[in-house]
Design an enzyme around this catalytic site. Structure first.
Site, PDB file in Angstrom:
ATOM      1  N   ARG A  69       0.845  -1.188   0.000  1.00 60.13           N
ATOM      2  CA  ARG A  69       0.000   0.000   0.000  1.00 60.13           C
ATOM      3  C   ARG A  69       0.886   1.246   0.000  1.00 60.13           C
ATOM      4  O   ARG A  69       1.991   1.231   0.535  1.00 60.13           O
ATOM      5  CB  ARG A  69      -0.912   0.018   1.228  1.00 60.13           C
ATOM      6  CG  ARG A  69      -2.093  -0.950   1.141  1.00 60.13           C
ATOM      7  CD  ARG A  69      -2.964  -0.857   2.367  1.00 60.13           C
ATOM      8  NE  ARG A  69      -2.277  -1.325   3.554  1.00 60.13           N
ATOM      9  CZ  ARG A  69      -1.734  -0.548   4.478  1.00 60.13           C
ATOM     10  NH1 ARG A  69      -1.829   0.764   4.400  1.00 60.13           N
ATOM     11  NH2 ARG A  69      -1.117  -1.069   5.519  1.00 60.13           N
ATOM     12  N   TYR A 197      -1.229  -3.583  -7.204  1.00 59.78           N
ATOM     13  CA  TYR A 197      -0.977  -4.350  -5.978  1.00 59.78           C
ATOM     14  C   TYR A 197      -2.187  -4.370  -5.023  1.00 59.78           C
ATOM     15  O   TYR A 197      -2.741  -3.305  -4.714  1.00 59.78           O
ATOM     16  CB  TYR A 197       0.243  -3.785  -5.210  1.00 59.78           C
ATOM     17  CG  TYR A 197       0.309  -4.416  -3.846  1.00 59.78           C
ATOM     18  CD1 TYR A 197       0.799  -5.709  -3.698  1.00 59.78           C
ATOM     19  CD2 TYR A 197      -0.257  -3.795  -2.742  1.00 59.78           C
ATOM     20  CE1 TYR A 197       0.752  -6.345  -2.484  1.00 59.78           C
ATOM     21  CE2 TYR A 197      -0.307  -4.432  -1.510  1.00 59.78           C
ATOM     22  CZ  TYR A 197       0.199  -5.708  -1.391  1.00 59.78           C
ATOM     23  OH  TYR A 197       0.121  -6.345  -0.181  1.00 59.78           O
ATOM     24  N   LYS A 206      -9.564  -2.448   1.685  1.00 57.76           N
ATOM     25  CA  LYS A 206      -9.293  -1.290   2.540  1.00 57.76           C
ATOM     26  C   LYS A 206     -10.060  -0.054   2.068  1.00 57.76           C
ATOM     27  O   LYS A 206     -10.534   0.743   2.877  1.00 57.76           O
ATOM     28  CB  LYS A 206      -7.786  -1.017   2.601  1.00 57.76           C
ATOM     29  CG  LYS A 206      -6.988  -2.167   3.271  1.00 57.76           C
ATOM     30  CD  LYS A 206      -7.557  -2.458   4.598  1.00 57.76           C
ATOM     31  CE  LYS A 206      -6.916  -3.489   5.490  1.00 57.76           C
ATOM     32  NZ  LYS A 206      -5.774  -4.240   5.265  1.00 57.76           N
ATOM     33  N   HIS A 226     -10.605  -2.314  11.462  1.00 56.97           N
ATOM     34  CA  HIS A 226      -9.507  -3.177  10.988  1.00 56.97           C
ATOM     35  C   HIS A 226      -9.292  -4.286  12.022  1.00 56.97           C
ATOM     36  O   HIS A 226      -8.301  -4.290  12.744  1.00 56.97           O
ATOM     37  CB  HIS A 226      -8.250  -2.313  10.825  1.00 56.97           C
ATOM     38  CG  HIS A 226      -7.119  -2.971  10.078  1.00 56.97           C
ATOM     39  ND1 HIS A 226      -5.820  -2.541  10.171  1.00 56.97           N
ATOM     40  CD2 HIS A 226      -7.089  -4.015   9.222  1.00 56.97           C
ATOM     41  CE1 HIS A 226      -5.041  -3.287   9.396  1.00 56.97           C
ATOM     42  NE2 HIS A 226      -5.786  -4.193   8.823  1.00 56.97           N
ATOM     43  N   SER A 248      -1.311  -3.516  10.329  1.00 58.11           N
ATOM     44  CA  SER A 248      -0.947  -4.439   9.256  1.00 58.11           C
ATOM     45  C   SER A 248       0.296  -5.245   9.622  1.00 58.11           C
ATOM     46  O   SER A 248       1.252  -4.692  10.167  1.00 58.11           O
ATOM     47  CB  SER A 248      -0.694  -3.656   7.974  1.00 58.11           C
ATOM     48  OG  SER A 248      -1.837  -2.914   7.645  1.00 58.11           O
ATOM     49  N   CYS A 250       0.752  -7.417  11.909  1.00 62.94           N
ATOM     50  CA  CYS A 250       1.001  -7.544  13.358  1.00 62.94           C
ATOM     51  C   CYS A 250       0.241  -8.706  13.983  1.00 62.94           C
ATOM     52  O   CYS A 250       0.080  -8.753  15.204  1.00 62.94           O
ATOM     53  CB  CYS A 250       0.672  -6.239  14.063  1.00 62.94           C
ATOM     54  SG  CYS A 250       1.863  -4.935  13.685  1.00 62.94           S
ATOM     55  N   ASP A 277      -9.368  -9.731   9.015  1.00 60.54           N
ATOM     56  CA  ASP A 277      -8.846  -8.385   8.712  1.00 60.54           C
ATOM     57  C   ASP A 277      -9.834  -7.256   8.970  1.00 60.54           C
ATOM     58  O   ASP A 277      -9.425  -6.188   9.391  1.00 60.54           O
ATOM     59  CB  ASP A 277      -8.380  -8.329   7.246  1.00 60.54           C
ATOM     60  CG  ASP A 277      -7.419  -7.188   6.959  1.00 60.54           C
ATOM     61  OD1 ASP A 277      -6.436  -7.044   7.708  1.00 60.54           O
ATOM     62  OD2 ASP A 277      -7.651  -6.435   5.999  1.00 60.54           O
ATOM     63  N   ARG A 370       1.977 -12.151  -0.560  1.00 63.31           N
ATOM     64  CA  ARG A 370       0.670 -12.498   0.016  1.00 63.31           C
ATOM     65  C   ARG A 370       0.050 -13.694  -0.682  1.00 63.31           C
ATOM     66  O   ARG A 370       0.380 -14.028  -1.816  1.00 63.31           O
ATOM     67  CB  ARG A 370      -0.279 -11.308  -0.148  1.00 63.31           C
ATOM     68  CG  ARG A 370       0.217 -10.030   0.534  1.00 63.31           C
ATOM     69  CD  ARG A 370      -0.666  -9.602   1.640  1.00 63.31           C
ATOM     70  NE  ARG A 370      -0.069  -8.577   2.473  1.00 63.31           N
ATOM     71  CZ  ARG A 370      -0.588  -8.210   3.640  1.00 63.31           C
ATOM     72  NH1 ARG A 370      -1.676  -8.777   4.109  1.00 63.31           N
ATOM     73  NH2 ARG A 370      -0.002  -7.277   4.371  1.00 63.31           N
TER      74      ARG A 370
HETATM   75  P1  GTP Z   1      -2.362  -7.717   7.485  1.00 65.91           P
HETATM   76  O1  GTP Z   1      -2.887  -8.763   6.561  1.00 65.91           O
HETATM   77  O2  GTP Z   1      -1.284  -6.879   6.864  1.00 65.91           O
HETATM   78  O3  GTP Z   1      -3.430  -6.852   8.064  1.00 65.91           O
HETATM   79  O4  GTP Z   1      -1.540  -8.483   8.651  1.00 65.91           O
HETATM   80  P2  GTP Z   1      -1.990  -9.343   9.935  1.00 65.91           P
HETATM   81  O5  GTP Z   1      -2.285  -8.431  11.070  1.00 65.91           O
HETATM   82  O6  GTP Z   1      -3.050 -10.307   9.560  1.00 65.91           O
HETATM   83  O7  GTP Z   1      -0.633 -10.108  10.308  1.00 65.91           O
HETATM   84  P3  GTP Z   1      -0.239 -11.665  10.217  1.00 65.91           P
HETATM   85  O8  GTP Z   1      -1.091 -12.536  11.077  1.00 65.91           O
HETATM   86  O9  GTP Z   1      -0.156 -12.031   8.789  1.00 65.91           O
HETATM   87  O10 GTP Z   1       1.218 -11.655  10.861  1.00 65.91           O
HETATM   88  C1  GTP Z   1       2.275 -10.882  10.358  1.00 65.91           C
HETATM   89  C2  GTP Z   1       3.592 -11.329  10.908  1.00 65.91           C
HETATM   90  O11 GTP Z   1       3.562 -11.346  12.339  1.00 65.91           O
HETATM   91  C3  GTP Z   1       4.001 -12.717  10.465  1.00 65.91           C
HETATM   92  O12 GTP Z   1       5.343 -12.688  10.069  1.00 65.91           O
HETATM   93  C4  GTP Z   1       3.836 -13.571  11.685  1.00 65.91           C
HETATM   94  O13 GTP Z   1       4.738 -14.620  11.712  1.00 65.91           O
HETATM   95  C5  GTP Z   1       4.055 -12.588  12.835  1.00 65.91           C
HETATM   96  N1  GTP Z   1       3.276 -12.972  14.038  1.00 65.91           N
HETATM   97  C6  GTP Z   1       1.947 -13.203  14.101  1.00 65.91           C
HETATM   98  N2  GTP Z   1       1.561 -13.580  15.349  1.00 65.91           N
HETATM   99  C7  GTP Z   1       2.690 -13.571  16.099  1.00 65.91           C
HETATM  100  C8  GTP Z   1       2.952 -13.865  17.480  1.00 65.91           C
HETATM  101  O14 GTP Z   1       2.064 -14.204  18.272  1.00 65.91           O
HETATM  102  N3  GTP Z   1       4.244 -13.730  17.894  1.00 65.91           N
HETATM  103  C9  GTP Z   1       5.237 -13.340  17.043  1.00 65.91           C
HETATM  104  N4  GTP Z   1       6.462 -13.241  17.523  1.00 65.91           N
HETATM  105  N5  GTP Z   1       5.034 -13.081  15.732  1.00 65.91           N
HETATM  106  C10 GTP Z   1       3.774 -13.181  15.266  1.00 65.91           C
HETATM  107  C1  SPV Z   2      -2.934  -4.543   5.296  1.00 69.07           C
HETATM  108  O1  SPV Z   2      -1.935  -3.939   4.859  1.00 69.07           O
HETATM  109  O2  SPV Z   2      -3.462  -4.250   6.388  1.00 69.07           O
HETATM  110  C2  SPV Z   2      -3.511  -5.655   4.526  1.00 69.07           C
HETATM  111  C3  SPV Z   2      -3.030  -5.870   3.165  1.00 69.07           C
HETATM  112  O3  SPV Z   2      -4.392  -6.344   5.002  1.00 69.07           O
HETATM  113  S1  SPV Z   2      -3.729  -4.763   2.027  1.00 69.07           S
HETATM  114  O4  SPV Z   2      -4.914  -5.364   1.447  1.00 69.07           O
HETATM  115  O5  SPV Z   2      -2.717  -4.504   1.010  1.00 69.07           O
HETATM  116  O6  SPV Z   2      -4.117  -3.542   2.706  1.00 69.07           O
HETATM  117 MN    MN Z   3      -4.930  -5.619   7.152  1.00 66.99          MN
END
Ligand code: GTP
Ligand code: SPV
Ligand code: MN
Length: 585
Positions: A69, A197, A206, A226, A248, A250, A277, A370
């Site tokens: 983004r 993208y 979003k 979110h 994002s 996290c 999400d 992704r």
């Molecule tokens: P968006 O799709 O961008 O909104 O991201 P998201 O919030 O869904 O994040 P996602 O669950 O994909 O995790 C992103 C990163 O955080 C990955 O590399 C995971 O391995 C890491 N991660 C997720 N949960 C944990 C956790 O409990 N501990 C640690 N250390 N890392 C974590």
């Molecule tokens: C984020 O960045 O929080 C996502 C991926 O979930 S995107 O759809 O690119 O915003």
């Molecule tokens: Mn997101």
């Protein structure tokens, strides 16, 4: 496919503008989807993967200047600049339309215009909102077919209504200097140019489900957040639902699909994923807060996803999935990313499309690569996923990536204090957006890049929702899985083990466990976090439950500084909350 006049006349207008060679309406049929997949492979836009190992799966690479983004090129084009607020870029709508139409004019020449009717939320549900995305990208069409409920049934549900969101996407030349993601909340309109993208171009996600919908929620009395939504089923079969907002990359997808630790499984605990999400939430007839996931698929971060960290996500990607910007294993025509396993492919192409040797230390997959996977693939998908009525939320959880400062978990004292806790969220930036990674920034409610109006008004709206919910309001918590030790290692094991924290949260909601009061809120007594079968010392656990008053005094100064941006629009209540925190510290 429709007689809807508002829709047909807008499409005509856009056709005159972008001048496509032909127009194709997306009907959602299997046959049409197959034809589009075949065509995208013919043009090289997509690569068909090994159909024995990954049935119906495809690989796509975006341009290397177009992998995340672009917050600095994202605009809220409200009539008045003040309505976009200090946290959004703003452009005058008339100027923005002119600039965007100049870029879009004639840009579909030699291309096809795809008309995608889609629904955010189960079609026909009281939560559902409809949109039309026009695009010149088959990749966008195929993604939208996974991420939303799209096709003819949406047009049938829409009928003659004029209540739908306009979305125009033009790939143009993927020119970064002319890339704009613009939202017109007062016109229910989104225009995105010069990107291919994910979040920039899958306009249902979003752009609509957060930026436009947050504004709709403000004016109509509901919330677009979110947030992931999950259900925790206890051994008695009782399911409690939690909504959680993390910035994002996290941990939303990971938490939403978590696999309970063995001892929890043995006792009979289960976790059900409703969404990973976005949550749309309304006050139900019973006065409680009910949530639906408006999406129909997962656009998840690939790196780090593996059979140990998130088997449910990995299994979800094994069929009908589009992979974007991961490494391509040429030996067996499959995909790979950092953290999938310890065996990077020997004969491979990286996310840039170059021959790739993993031993040279470079990355095979982009850190923000992704997967786009159908929700129905998820082994732990909630039986309520398609329910138009949603699920009742017991707890709202905020969280971010903080190496220090924020403890593993704490509970706010009431709704207003919880709104304060959400408003002061901060997190280290990630690869999900273009720009520096690892810098701490304030990201209120994880909505900084996604709130379609003035953040001060948004907080007022949260406070108003609390008044309406009264004693039926969900309890509000904050978590931080990312505390580091002096060597830079994560102290808390995270992932599935996070259920131990959710258990405490649910017990708090049910008044079944005590807590210790600190200046920032209630934290667990060390003995109340179940560490059975867990490799963590009491001291380590104590260290991540600790609230350091000196660090928090600095934090309070940072919050005061941040709040100044909002001037008169900062709700008095949040100022009072900050003063009360300072006094307690
Ligand atoms: P968006 O799709 O961008 O909104 O991201 P998201 O919030 O869904 O994040 P996602 O669950 O994909 O995790 C992103 C990163 O955080 C990955 O590399 C995971 O391995 C890491 N991660 C997720 N949960 C944990 C956790 O409990 N501990 C640690 N250390 N890392 C974590
Ligand atoms: C984020 O960045 O929080 C996502 C991926 O979930 S995107 O759809 O690119 O915003
Ligand atoms: Mn997101």
């Amino acid at each position: 496919m429709t007689k809807n006049q508002s829709l047909l006349s807008w499409i005509d207008e856009m056709k005159d503008l972008v001048q496509p060679d032909k127009v194709v309406w997306i009907d959602g049929s299997k046959e049409q989807t197959e034809l589009l997949r075949a065509e995208s492979c013919k043009t090289g836009e997509m690569t068909k993967l090994n159909q024995d190992k990954l049935p119906d799966c495809y690989l796509h690479r975006t341009a290397i200047n177009d992998v995340a983004r672009v917050e600095h090129r994202t605009f809220i084009c409200s009539e008045k600049e003040e309505d976009a607020g200090p946290t959004n870029n703003w452009m005058n709508p008339a100027d923005a339309y002119k600039m965007l139409y100049d870029i879009a004019r004639g840009s579909y020449k030699g291309r096809t215009m795809y008309v995608i009717p889609y629904s955010m939320g189960p079609v026909g549900s009281p939560f559902a909102k409809y949109g039309i995305e026009l695009t010149d990208s088959i990749y966008v069409v195929l993604n939208m077919l996974i991420m939303t409920r799209a096709g003819k049934e949406v047009l049938d549900a829409l009928g003659d209504s004029t209540d739908w969101v306009k979305g125009l996407h033009c790939k143009c030349d993927i020119d970064e200097e002319k890339r704009y993601i613009c939202h017109f909340p007062q016109d229910n309109t989104i225009i995105s140019v010069n990107s291919g993208y994910g979040g920039n171009v899958l306009l249902g996600k979003k752009c609509f489900a957060l930026r436009i919908a947050s504004y709709l929620g403000y004016t109509e009395g509901w919330m677009a957040e979110h947030m992931l939504i999950l259900g925790v089923e206890n051994p008695q079969g009782d399911v409690k639902y939690i909504a959680a907002a993390f910035p994002s990359a996290c941990g939303k997808t990971n938490l939403a699909m978590l696999i309970p630790p063995e001892i929890y499984k043995k006792k009979g605990y289960k976790v059900w994923c409703v969404g990973d999400d976005i949550a749309w939430m309304r006050i139900g007839e019973d006065g409680r807060l009910w949530a639906v996931n408006p999406e129909n698929g997962f656009f998840g971060v690939a790196p780090g996803t593996n059979m140990k960290s998130n088997p449910n996500a990995l299994i979800s990607t094994q069929r009908g999935t589009i992979f974007t910007n991961v490494a391509h294993n040429l030996d067996d025509n499959t995909v790979w990313w950092e953290g999938l396993d310890k065996n990077p492919p020997k004969n491979a192409v990286n996310w840039k499309g170059e021959p790739w040797d993993s031993t040279d230390g470079s990355k095979g997959a982009h850190p923000n690569s992704r997967f786009t996977a159908p929700a129905k693939n998820c082994p732990c998908l909630s039986s309520e996923f398609d329910s138009g009525k949603g699920v009742p939320i017991s707890a709202i959880v905020f969280g971010g990536r903080r190496a220090k400062t924020a403890p593993l978990v704490y509970q706010s004292s009431d709704w207003n204090n919880g709104v304060f806790v959400g408003s002061i969220m901060a997190s280290e930036t990630t690869a999900a957006a273009a720009g520096a990674v690892g810098v701490v920034r304030r990201d209120p409610m994880a909505m900084l890049p996604f709130c379609g109006y003035h953040m001060g008004d948004y907080w007022t709206h949260w406070l108003e929702m609390g008044k309406k919910l009264g004693d039926k309001a969900p309890k509000i918590f904050n978590v931080n899985w990312f505390r580091l030790d002096d060597d830079g290692n994560f102290i808390w094991p995270g992932f599935g083990e996070n259920l131990r924290v959710l258990e405490w949260i649910i017990k708090r909601c049910e008044d079944k466990v005590g807590a210790e009061e600190t200046p920032i809120g209630f934290i667990p007594k060390v003995e109340d976090i179940n560490t059975e079968d867990l490799d963590i010392s009491v001291d380590a656990l104590k260290s991540i439950l600790e609230v350091d008053n000196d660090i928090w005094k600095e934090e309070a100064d940072g919050i005061a500084e941040f709040y100044k941006k909002f001037g008169d629009k900062l709700p008095k209540e949040l100022e009072n909350q900050l003063n009360a925190l300072k006094a307690r510290l």
